[in-house]
Design a protein around this motif. Sequence first.
Motif, short mmCIF file in Angstrom:
data_model
loop_
_atom_site.label_atom_id
_atom_site.label_comp_id
_atom_site.label_asym_id
_atom_site.label_seq_id
_atom_site.Cartn_x
_atom_site.Cartn_y
_atom_site.Cartn_z
N GLU A 120 3.42 -5.08 -8.88
CA GLU A 120 2.83 -5.83 -7.78
C GLU A 120 2.60 -7.29 -8.19
OE1 GLU A 120 -1.12 -5.88 -4.87
OE2 GLU A 120 -0.98 -4.43 -6.50
N ASP A 160 0.82 -1.22 0.00
CA ASP A 160 0.00 0.00 0.00
C ASP A 160 0.85 1.26 0.00
OD1 ASP A 160 -2.77 -1.15 0.22
OD2 ASP A 160 -1.87 -2.02 2.01
N ARG A 186 -9.95 -5.37 4.61
CA ARG A 186 -8.53 -5.60 4.88
C ARG A 186 -7.88 -4.41 5.57
NH1 ARG A 186 -3.69 -4.18 2.38
NH2 ARG A 186 -4.68 -3.49 0.44
N SER A 202 -0.81 -11.17 -0.54
CA SER A 202 -1.50 -9.96 -0.10
C SER A 202 -1.60 -9.98 1.42
CB SER A 202 -2.90 -9.89 -0.71
OG SER A 202 -3.60 -8.74 -0.26
#
Length: 214
Positions: free
Chosen positions: A121, A100, A182, A129
């Motif tokens: 990514e 992030d 999340r 993740s």
Amino acid sequence: MKTGQLITVEGSDGSGKTTHLDYICTCLRNRGVPVVQTREPGGTDIGEALRNILIRRVDLEMHADTELLLMFAARMEHVEKVIRPALKSGTWVVVDRFIDASYAYQGGGRGISAKRIGVLEKWVLQGLSPDLTILLDVAVDVGLGRTVSRNADADRFEAQDLEFKSAVRDSYLDRARQDPNRIRVVDASAPKTAVQESIRAILEPVMGQFPGLT
């Protein structure tokens, strides 16, 4: 298949990540959870060398794409040498910044498109993740005041202007809105005890399988 949990802690400069990272790891260890605490960029010998260039070398000017690529080079080493092996062994990993941060700092701050970051990514993480991300949110002026008071020698990112810092914060909050299950936002401007109470409430469900919290 990973058996550990990957918890990442994000936040703008001055959000108190270091203090609250230690608290998170203490909570997990008290519950009997095996934990590795690490950071990005860094976590490996190569990662720490790249961190020195990316964070400490305020005298160096670099293209935004160079910064992004170096961040992902450090992340590749980190993922392959630290994170994946730990998760595979059943150890939980708590990381000071992860994917992030690239969308916030190189995306929001530097203006690199999310699509381009997404290519890296997919290449580097290959589906990995975070299971949980705690976003310590603080207003830009509050964070700036904290960083100035604790250290007169700002790093490359702390030295950026208010427009950059605002864009980073906005990008973090936008990602939280897109993935609220999340990314859990905590008001980091609150007193330390209140922040840690909020963090504890977030951690309790994921620690529920481990008895004996002290």
